[in-house]
Design a protein around this motif. Structure first.
Motif, PDB file in Angstrom:
ATOM      1  N   VAL A 130      -6.530  48.221  56.946  1.00 37.45           N
ATOM      2  CA  VAL A 130      -5.835  49.325  57.601  1.00 37.45           C
ATOM      3  C   VAL A 130      -4.322  49.185  57.397  1.00 37.45           C
ATOM      4  O   VAL A 130      -3.832  48.161  56.935  1.00 37.45           O
ATOM      5  CB  VAL A 130      -6.163  49.364  59.103  1.00 37.45           C
ATOM      6  N   LEU A 131      -3.612  50.242  57.753  1.00 37.41           N
ATOM      7  CA  LEU A 131      -2.147  50.269  57.695  1.00 37.41           C
ATOM      8  C   LEU A 131      -1.623  50.021  56.283  1.00 37.41           C
ATOM      9  O   LEU A 131      -2.282  50.354  55.297  1.00 37.41           O
ATOM     10  CB  LEU A 131      -1.560  49.294  58.713  1.00 37.41           C
ATOM     11  N   LEU A 147       0.611  42.712  37.349  1.00 38.47           N
ATOM     12  CA  LEU A 147      -0.267  43.869  37.421  1.00 38.47           C
ATOM     13  C   LEU A 147      -0.719  44.112  38.857  1.00 38.47           C
ATOM     14  O   LEU A 147      -0.803  43.176  39.660  1.00 38.47           O
ATOM     15  CB  LEU A 147      -1.493  43.667  36.533  1.00 38.47           C
ATOM     16  N   VAL A 148      -1.044  45.355  39.141  1.00 36.21           N
ATOM     17  CA  VAL A 148      -1.529  45.751  40.462  1.00 36.21           C
ATOM     18  C   VAL A 148      -2.894  46.415  40.292  1.00 36.21           C
ATOM     19  O   VAL A 148      -3.028  47.407  39.569  1.00 36.21           O
ATOM     20  CB  VAL A 148      -0.549  46.724  41.157  1.00 36.21           C
ATOM     21  N   VAL A 149      -3.886  45.851  40.962  1.00 36.87           N
ATOM     22  CA  VAL A 149      -5.253  46.365  40.916  1.00 36.87           C
ATOM     23  C   VAL A 149      -5.666  46.718  42.345  1.00 36.87           C
ATOM     24  O   VAL A 149      -5.430  45.943  43.267  1.00 36.87           O
ATOM     25  CB  VAL A 149      -6.215  45.324  40.312  1.00 36.87           C
ATOM     26  N   VAL A 150      -6.280  47.873  42.519  1.00 34.99           N
ATOM     27  CA  VAL A 150      -6.583  48.377  43.857  1.00 34.99           C
ATOM     28  C   VAL A 150      -8.044  48.801  43.941  1.00 34.99           C
ATOM     29  O   VAL A 150      -8.562  49.461  43.025  1.00 34.99           O
ATOM     30  CB  VAL A 150      -5.666  49.578  44.202  1.00 34.99           C
ATOM     31  N   GLN A 151      -8.696  48.424  45.039  1.00 40.24           N
ATOM     32  CA  GLN A 151     -10.043  48.935  45.295  1.00 40.24           C
ATOM     33  C   GLN A 151      -9.962  50.437  45.544  1.00 40.24           C
ATOM     34  O   GLN A 151      -9.079  50.923  46.254  1.00 40.24           O
ATOM     35  CB  GLN A 151     -10.646  48.248  46.515  1.00 40.24           C
ATOM     36  N   SER A 152     -10.868  51.181  44.960  1.00 42.27           N
ATOM     37  CA  SER A 152     -10.886  52.623  45.171  1.00 42.27           C
ATOM     38  C   SER A 152     -10.955  52.921  46.666  1.00 42.27           C
ATOM     39  O   SER A 152     -11.847  52.407  47.356  1.00 42.27           O
ATOM     40  CB  SER A 152     -12.094  53.259  44.487  1.00 42.27           C
ATOM     41  N   PRO A 159      -9.814  52.451  54.119  1.00 43.82           N
ATOM     42  CA  PRO A 159      -9.013  52.760  52.926  1.00 43.82           C
ATOM     43  C   PRO A 159      -7.505  52.678  53.114  1.00 43.82           C
ATOM     44  O   PRO A 159      -6.759  52.916  52.162  1.00 43.82           O
ATOM     45  CB  PRO A 159      -9.430  54.203  52.615  1.00 43.82           C
ATOM     46  N   GLY A 160      -7.029  52.347  54.317  1.00 44.55           N
ATOM     47  CA  GLY A 160      -5.592  52.390  54.579  1.00 44.55           C
ATOM     48  C   GLY A 160      -4.759  51.556  53.625  1.00 44.55           C
ATOM     49  O   GLY A 160      -3.768  52.039  53.061  1.00 44.55           O
ATOM     50  N   MET A 161      -5.102  50.272  53.442  1.00 42.40           N
ATOM     51  CA  MET A 161      -4.323  49.419  52.548  1.00 42.40           C
ATOM     52  C   MET A 161      -4.342  49.924  51.112  1.00 42.40           C
ATOM     53  O   MET A 161      -3.280  50.057  50.492  1.00 42.40           O
ATOM     54  CB  MET A 161      -4.800  47.961  52.638  1.00 42.40           C
ATOM     55  N   PRO A 162      -5.517  50.228  50.527  1.00 39.51           N
ATOM     56  CA  PRO A 162      -5.501  50.766  49.158  1.00 39.51           C
ATOM     57  C   PRO A 162      -4.696  52.058  49.035  1.00 39.51           C
ATOM     58  O   PRO A 162      -3.920  52.230  48.090  1.00 39.51           O
ATOM     59  CB  PRO A 162      -6.989  50.996  48.859  1.00 39.51           C
ATOM     60  N   GLU A 163      -4.855  52.963  49.987  1.00 37.50           N
ATOM     61  CA  GLU A 163      -4.143  54.245  49.896  1.00 37.50           C
ATOM     62  C   GLU A 163      -2.634  54.042  49.965  1.00 37.50           C
ATOM     63  O   GLU A 163      -1.872  54.687  49.218  1.00 37.50           O
ATOM     64  CB  GLU A 163      -4.602  55.170  51.024  1.00 37.50           C
ATOM     65  N   ASN A 164      -2.180  53.174  50.861  1.00 37.35           N
ATOM     66  CA  ASN A 164      -0.741  52.964  50.992  1.00 37.35           C
ATOM     67  C   ASN A 164      -0.147  52.301  49.761  1.00 37.35           C
ATOM     68  O   ASN A 164       0.969  52.638  49.341  1.00 37.35           O
ATOM     69  CB  ASN A 164      -0.449  52.140  52.249  1.00 37.35           C
ATOM     70  N   ARG A 167       0.340  54.852  47.132  1.00 40.52           N
ATOM     71  CA  ARG A 167       1.455  55.766  47.380  1.00 40.52           C
ATOM     72  C   ARG A 167       2.783  55.194  46.901  1.00 40.52           C
ATOM     73  O   ARG A 167       3.720  55.939  46.621  1.00 40.52           O
ATOM     74  CB  ARG A 167       1.561  56.062  48.881  1.00 40.52           C
ATOM     75  N   HIS A 168       2.877  53.866  46.843  1.00 38.15           N
ATOM     76  CA  HIS A 168       4.174  53.242  46.563  1.00 38.15           C
ATOM     77  C   HIS A 168       4.260  52.528  45.221  1.00 38.15           C
ATOM     78  O   HIS A 168       5.363  52.229  44.752  1.00 38.15           O
ATOM     79  CB  HIS A 168       4.497  52.221  47.671  1.00 38.15           C
ATOM     80  N   VAL A 169       3.114  52.204  44.616  1.00 38.79           N
ATOM     81  CA  VAL A 169       3.112  51.400  43.396  1.00 38.79           C
ATOM     82  C   VAL A 169       2.167  52.021  42.376  1.00 38.79           C
ATOM     83  O   VAL A 169       1.079  52.490  42.734  1.00 38.79           O
ATOM     84  CB  VAL A 169       2.658  49.944  43.698  1.00 38.79           C
ATOM     85  N   ARG A 170       2.572  51.998  41.126  1.00 35.32           N
ATOM     86  CA  ARG A 170       1.664  52.437  40.053  1.00 35.32           C
ATOM     87  C   ARG A 170       0.627  51.345  39.819  1.00 35.32           C
ATOM     88  O   ARG A 170       0.956  50.213  39.492  1.00 35.32           O
ATOM     89  CB  ARG A 170       2.437  52.706  38.768  1.00 35.32           C
ATOM     90  N   ALA A 171      -0.635  51.674  39.999  1.00 40.82           N
ATOM     91  CA  ALA A 171      -1.708  50.695  39.838  1.00 40.82           C
ATOM     92  C   ALA A 171      -2.191  50.667  38.390  1.00 40.82           C
ATOM     93  O   ALA A 171      -2.249  51.700  37.716  1.00 40.82           O
ATOM     94  CB  ALA A 171      -2.871  51.020  40.766  1.00 40.82           C
ATOM     95  N   ASP A 172      -2.545  49.475  37.922  1.00 38.98           N
ATOM     96  CA  ASP A 172      -3.070  49.323  36.565  1.00 38.98           C
ATOM     97  C   ASP A 172      -4.569  49.587  36.508  1.00 38.98           C
ATOM     98  O   ASP A 172      -5.094  49.992  35.463  1.00 38.98           O
ATOM     99  CB  ASP A 172      -2.774  47.906  36.060  1.00 38.98           C
ATOM    100  N   ARG A 173      -5.252  49.363  37.622  1.00 39.68           N
ATOM    101  CA  ARG A 173      -6.672  49.664  37.733  1.00 39.68           C
ATOM    102  C   ARG A 173      -6.953  50.106  39.164  1.00 39.68           C
ATOM    103  O   ARG A 173      -6.461  49.501  40.117  1.00 39.68           O
ATOM    104  CB  ARG A 173      -7.555  48.447  37.414  1.00 39.68           C
ATOM    105  N   VAL A 174      -7.779  51.138  39.315  1.00 40.49           N
ATOM    106  CA  VAL A 174      -8.286  51.565  40.621  1.00 40.49           C
ATOM    107  C   VAL A 174      -9.793  51.678  40.458  1.00 40.49           C
ATOM    108  O   VAL A 174     -10.287  52.591  39.781  1.00 40.49           O
ATOM    109  CB  VAL A 174      -7.679  52.911  41.071  1.00 40.49           C
TER     110      VAL A 174
END
Length: 344
Positions: A130-131, A147-152, A159-164, A167-174
């Motif tokens: 969250v948050l 690199l930044v990888v994010v769970q869909s 989904p709070g942490m992945p969504e935030n 919003r602020h960083v370009r992810a290399d993989r989602v």
């Protein structure tokens, strides 16, 4: 120019993160040429079975990290409760430094230290939570060439942490958690040039030093950032904004807050204060009732009238405050309210 590969994977998770972590490590190959470091936000007290859970979930051994432990490819190292997990050069370090967003261990502390130590060798992974935990750390990893990888978000229980982060960083993989292991194994084999990493932003270095060398920082008159006018929920000290426009804050003790975590903590404090006020008012009602009964038993009409007015005023205040809290849908705290069943 010497080359290396992306041999350090740092993973952060919070609410709903255990299942995502189990799924991620299940997809990692036994020959993974990278160290995996994990922070799961958890209560400070008590034990954690996370290493045992992850050890059974995939082919890689999982253990609690220890200070001085070298970064070992093919191993999952988990932050122990109530300690920040940091990367210092080619080893892990544990710190009992100030909490970040109310957490120790904290995702941002791990990500930030890894960015400093590893630069483009680092891949950070943000899972369910969250948050906005993990945003500041992911920004630091990206700034150093990692690199930044994010769970869909659609795949995350929270989904709070992945969504935030997105919003602020370009992810290399989602990707969904089930696909993260294979993707991380592929990324770990990419060649990089550590010497080409951009310099570490000064505020990132300073925040890392606060957590790593916290005993020597407490009380430091050279505060990071500028006074914000807000108060730290942990210690009631003045919060400074870390860097203009970042909406991140630290107090003189070193407690760190993102804007969403600060707002959540302020809300929690507000609700707690309201329930405390309600409990106090209910006690005042009971005390006024006894004083009224005592005055009537003595035949003291003047005092009885005074206590009757006090009682009626307190009952009205209880009704208003209780109605406000129940209208907000706030649950009664576990410790209860003194006479909630009597005055509802």
């Amino acid at each position: 120019m010497a080359e290396a590969h992306r041999d350090l994977i740092v993973v952060g998770a919070s609410a709903g993160g255990v299942e995502a972590l189990r799924t991620l490590v299940a997809g990692l190959p036994a020959e993974l040429p990278a160290t995996v470091a994990v922070v799961l936000h958890m209560p400070a007290g008590g034990a954690s079975a996370l290493p045992a859970i992850l050890d059974r979930s995939g082919p890689l051994p999982a253990v609690f990290a220890r200070s001085g432990m070298p970064l070992t490819p093919g191993q999952v190292c988990v932050a122990p409760p109530d300690h920040h997990l940091l990367v210092v050069e080619d080893r892990f370090a544990l710190s009992h430094g100030p909490t970040e967003n109310g957490h120790r261990p904290a995702v941002d502390a791990l990500f930030r230290s890894a960015a400093i130590a590893g630069g483009p060798r680092v891949t950070c992974v943000v899972l369910s939570g969250v948050l906005d935990d993990g945003v500041a750390g992911a920004v630091a990893v990206r700034a150093r060439g990692g690199l930044v990888v994010v769970q869909s978000p659609a795949d995350a229980l929270h989904p709070g942490m992945p969504e935030n982060v997105l919003r602020h960083v370009r992810a290399d993989r989602v990707l969904p958690a089930a696909e993260l292991g294979a993707a991380l194994a592929e990324l770990a084999r990419e060649r990089v040039a550590p010497s080409s990493a951009p310099p570490t932003p000064p505020q990132v270095e300073q925040e890392d030093r606060i957590v790593r060398d916290w005993r020597g920082i407490v009380g430091d008159t050279h505060m990071i950032g500028e006074a914000s006018g807000y108060t730290c929920p942990d210690c009631n000290g003045v919060l400074n904004e870390v860097h203009p426009g970042t909406l991140r804050f630290r107090c003189q003790i070193g407690h760190a807050w993102s804007v969403e975590a600060l707002a959540q903590a302020q809300g929690d404090a507000f609700e707690k204060a309201l329930w405390t006020a309600l409990r106090t008012l209910e006690e005042k009602v009971r005390l006024s009732e006894r004083m009224l009964e005592n005055a009537r038993a003595r035949g003291d009409g003047r005092q009885a009238a005074r206590y009757q007015g006090r009682l009626e005023e307190s009952v009205r205040a209880v009704d208003v405050l209780r109605g406000f809290l129940l209208a907000r849908g706030e649950p009664v705290p576990e410790e209860g309210v003194a006479s909630g069943d009597q005055l509802g």
